[in-house]
Design a protein around this motif. Structure first.
Motif, PDB file in Angstrom:
ATOM      1  N   ASP A  97       0.869  -1.215   0.066  1.00 51.57           N
ATOM      2  CA  ASP A  97       0.036   0.044   0.008  1.00 51.57           C
ATOM      3  C   ASP A  97       0.735   1.166   0.099  1.00 51.57           C
ATOM      4  O   ASP A  97       0.463   2.177  -0.641  1.00 51.57           O
ATOM      5  CB  ASP A  97      -0.915  -0.144   1.291  1.00 51.57           C
ATOM      6  CG  ASP A  97      -2.070  -0.932   1.166  1.00 51.57           C
ATOM      7  OD1 ASP A  97      -2.308  -1.574  -0.088  1.00 51.57           O
ATOM      8  OD2 ASP A  97      -2.722  -1.138   2.090  1.00 51.57           O
ATOM      9  N   ASP A  98       1.969   1.402   0.823  1.00 57.66           N
ATOM     10  CA  ASP A  98       2.556   2.390   0.833  1.00 57.66           C
ATOM     11  C   ASP A  98       3.830   2.710  -0.131  1.00 57.66           C
ATOM     12  O   ASP A  98       4.537   3.705  -0.114  1.00 57.66           O
ATOM     13  CB  ASP A  98       3.361   2.457   2.228  1.00 57.66           C
ATOM     14  CG  ASP A  98       4.196   1.354   2.471  1.00 57.66           C
ATOM     15  OD1 ASP A  98       4.190   0.408   2.007  1.00 57.66           O
ATOM     16  OD2 ASP A  98       4.976   1.461   3.782  1.00 57.66           O
ATOM     17  N   ASN A 107      -2.960   0.429  -9.554  1.00 57.87           N
ATOM     18  CA  ASN A 107      -3.347   0.711  -8.200  1.00 57.87           C
ATOM     19  C   ASN A 107      -2.722   2.407  -8.020  1.00 57.87           C
ATOM     20  O   ASN A 107      -2.195   2.925  -9.060  1.00 57.87           O
ATOM     21  CB  ASN A 107      -2.544  -0.223  -7.451  1.00 57.87           C
ATOM     22  CG  ASN A 107      -0.849  -0.276  -7.658  1.00 57.87           C
ATOM     23  OD1 ASN A 107      -0.347   0.716  -8.213  1.00 57.87           O
ATOM     24  ND2 ASN A 107      -0.154  -1.238  -7.353  1.00 57.87           N
ATOM     25  N   SER A 108      -2.778   2.503  -6.648  1.00 56.22           N
ATOM     26  CA  SER A 108      -2.167   3.811  -6.689  1.00 56.22           C
ATOM     27  C   SER A 108      -1.746   4.018  -4.982  1.00 56.22           C
ATOM     28  O   SER A 108      -1.763   2.770  -4.351  1.00 56.22           O
ATOM     29  CB  SER A 108      -3.242   5.156  -6.635  1.00 56.22           C
ATOM     30  OG  SER A 108      -4.638   4.670  -5.723  1.00 56.22           O
ATOM     31  N   TYR A 109      -1.046   4.908  -4.617  1.00 56.86           N
ATOM     32  CA  TYR A 109      -0.631   5.054  -3.301  1.00 56.86           C
ATOM     33  C   TYR A 109      -1.652   4.886  -2.271  1.00 56.86           C
ATOM     34  O   TYR A 109      -2.682   5.365  -2.333  1.00 56.86           O
ATOM     35  CB  TYR A 109       0.140   6.375  -3.003  1.00 56.86           C
ATOM     36  CG  TYR A 109       0.355   6.767  -1.519  1.00 56.86           C
ATOM     37  CD1 TYR A 109       1.236   5.903  -0.893  1.00 56.86           C
ATOM     38  CD2 TYR A 109       0.211   7.850  -0.889  1.00 56.86           C
ATOM     39  CE1 TYR A 109       1.703   6.092   0.298  1.00 56.86           C
ATOM     40  CE2 TYR A 109       0.709   7.853   0.279  1.00 56.86           C
ATOM     41  CZ  TYR A 109       1.376   7.203   1.228  1.00 56.86           C
ATOM     42  OH  TYR A 109       1.855   7.455   2.219  1.00 56.86           O
ATOM     43  N   GLY A 110      -1.654   4.033  -1.344  1.00 54.86           N
ATOM     44  CA  GLY A 110      -2.656   3.674  -0.476  1.00 54.86           C
ATOM     45  C   GLY A 110      -3.339   2.520  -0.708  1.00 54.86           C
ATOM     46  O   GLY A 110      -4.125   1.914  -0.069  1.00 54.86           O
ATOM     47  N   ASN A 111      -2.995   1.953  -1.957  1.00 53.75           N
ATOM     48  CA  ASN A 111      -4.109   0.670  -2.530  1.00 53.75           C
ATOM     49  C   ASN A 111      -3.079  -0.157  -3.466  1.00 53.75           C
ATOM     50  O   ASN A 111      -2.888   0.160  -4.519  1.00 53.75           O
ATOM     51  CB  ASN A 111      -4.992   1.088  -3.203  1.00 53.75           C
ATOM     52  CG  ASN A 111      -5.940  -0.191  -3.828  1.00 53.75           C
ATOM     53  OD1 ASN A 111      -5.819  -1.046  -3.449  1.00 53.75           O
ATOM     54  ND2 ASN A 111      -6.900   0.201  -4.659  1.00 53.75           N
ATOM     55  N   GLU A 112      -2.582  -1.467  -2.803  1.00 54.99           N
ATOM     56  CA  GLU A 112      -1.763  -2.072  -3.873  1.00 54.99           C
ATOM     57  C   GLU A 112      -2.214  -2.661  -4.774  1.00 54.99           C
ATOM     58  O   GLU A 112      -1.519  -3.085  -5.787  1.00 54.99           O
ATOM     59  CB  GLU A 112      -1.080  -3.019  -2.970  1.00 54.99           C
ATOM     60  CG  GLU A 112      -1.925  -4.316  -2.443  1.00 54.99           C
ATOM     61  CD  GLU A 112      -1.229  -5.423  -1.599  1.00 54.99           C
ATOM     62  OE1 GLU A 112      -1.295  -6.472  -2.314  1.00 54.99           O
ATOM     63  OE2 GLU A 112      -0.715  -5.092  -0.562  1.00 54.99           O
ATOM     64  N   GLY A 113      -3.738  -3.005  -5.027  1.00 54.07           N
ATOM     65  CA  GLY A 113      -4.365  -3.279  -6.232  1.00 54.07           C
ATOM     66  C   GLY A 113      -4.526  -4.789  -6.335  1.00 54.07           C
ATOM     67  O   GLY A 113      -3.848  -5.555  -5.594  1.00 54.07           O
TER      68      GLY A 113
END
Length: 418
Positions: A97-98, A107-113
């Motif tokens: 996530d980070d 995905n995006s920062y805070g969500n590893e997808g």
């Protein structure tokens, strides 16, 4: 675009079936067909070099991609027909996530997808004489619009385009793109422009061409592109190559005139960009000098994730801020001359200034890139390619730290299937 492995398998099976149907099993259709599978292993880390506790300080991910491309020949007759197909799958090997948000994965920062994603598309094509019409999934590589391929999977557009080469030396192109499948996405989306948040449309119209003369040493190009209701753009291009003794000299001059088109960004796009790249090569060595002058009241607009044909669009920055002027110095070496075929490298340095920096400062930024590639030339691992791309960026264009260091490690192997 489908995320299902079953859907991908069905689509590929359908392509294979079409290629074996008696009505299509004609000599040129089969003989000119080709297919390949690329295995692309991609590791990327980006150190943002900021100390703010509420900001992402680092992005780091590792993924495996599978890229299948198949192109048929054309059926016999006055008008020949054919089919091109593309399928891509990305697998997450490492992401937290980070640390998410490198562009390798959806995905995006805070969500590893998700753990995987995929996409499938195809284009039907027809050929009359030396003119080809394609409709469906497209990866255009033109000066006015060139689909990007700098992450795990390539960018794919949906639309139609026609290419005509009826006159020797003259190549004409025109088309309309309706949607885009971005490099880390599984969905078809409206087309967006870089540098302008509201610059989104479901139609990009383009046209133009190039003409080679002077024994093929000189190419002149004239292009037009319009992201409907957002901006239109004219491009004038002149490329010249000239051998002088053992030296190979080259020049690539491009001028872009961009303006708002419609209501979405009315009055916000007003840009003229001049790009020049000079080169001089001798033996294993090539020296390049680039210059970019971005005048007008706005940044330079181009389609998101595409590769604009400008000198200083490089690994991280593009040096297209309003009023920015930038210079580039680059050195390439091909180690085949020294008995190591397949090994190449380059280093470049780009510096830009003249724009408005953060907090009223005079804008300045620079980027240094180092790129080393090696492709195995023979034996069991022939076509196995390894590449290391390193970048260092320093910029005061934003209030928070605009500094970053980046590494990309790419291992790829392309297996011919037909």
């Amino acid at each position: 675009m489908s995320q299902s492995p079953l859907a991908r398998a069905v689509a590929l099976a359908a392509l294979g079936t079409c290629m074996t149907l008696p009505s299509l099993a004609q000599a040129e259709f089969i003989k000119d067909s080709k297919a390949s599978l690329e295995l692309r292993n991609f590791y990327m880390n980006r150190d943002f070099r900021n100390t703010a506790s509420d900001k992402q300080s680092k992005a780091e991910e590792w993924a495996q991609g599978f890229i299948l491309k198949a192109e048929s020949g054309f059926t016999e007759g006055t008008v020949g027909f054919g089919l091109d197909a593309y399928a891509g799958t990305g697998l997450k090997l490492s992401s937290d996530d980070d640390l998410a948000g490198t562009g390798l994965l959806p995905n995006s920062y805070g969500n590893e997808g998700p753990g995987s994603y995929g996409e499938v598309t195809a284009a039907v094509k027809a050929k009359l004489s030396n003119t080809v019409l394609k409709a469906g999934g497209l990866m255009p590589k033109l000066p006015i619009v060139s689909s990007g391929d700098s992450r795990l999977l390539p960018q794919v557009f949906e639309g139609a385009m026609i290419t005509s080469q009826e006159i020797a030396g003259l190549s004409l192109n025109a088309g309309q793109l309706r949607q885009a499948n971005y490099r880390n996405s599984t969905d078809r989306e409206d087309i967006r422009t870089t540098n302008f948040a509201k610059g989104i449309s479901d139609r990009y119209n383009f046209g133009g061409g190039t003409y080679q003369f002077n024994g093929g040493n000189t190419t002149a190009g004239l292009w037009y592109g319009e992201l409907q209701d957002v901006y239109d753009q004219k491009m004038y291009n002149l490329i010249h190559n000239q051998p002088i003794g053992d030296w190979k000299l080259g020049a690539n001059l491009a001028y872009f005139d961009s303006a708002e088109n419609g209501r979405k960004l009315a009055g916000k796009i007003d840009n003229d960009l001049t790009s020049l790249m000079l080169s001089a090569g001798i033996g294993a060595h090539t020296f390049r000098l680039g210059y970019q002058d971005n005048s007008g009241d706005s940044r330079f607009p181009f389609l998101g994730e595409t590769d604009p044909a400008i000198a200083n669009y490089v690994q991280v920055l593009d040096f297209t801020r309003a009023e920015e002027k930038s210079w580039q110095a680059r050195y390439d070496v091909n180690f085949a001359t020294y008995g190591i075929p397949g090994l190449t490298a380059f280093v470049r340095y780009i510096t830009g200034d003249g724009f408005d920096g953060a907090n009223g400062r005079e804008g300045k930024e620079w980027e240094r890139d180092l790129d080393i590639s090696y492709t195995v030339q023979e034996g069991t691992f022939k076509n196995l390619a390894l590449r290391w791309r390193n970048a260092m960026v320093r910029s005061n264009a934003v209030a928070a730290s605009g500094d970053l260091d980046e590494n990309r490690l790419i291992v790829s192997y392309t297996l011919p299937l037909l």
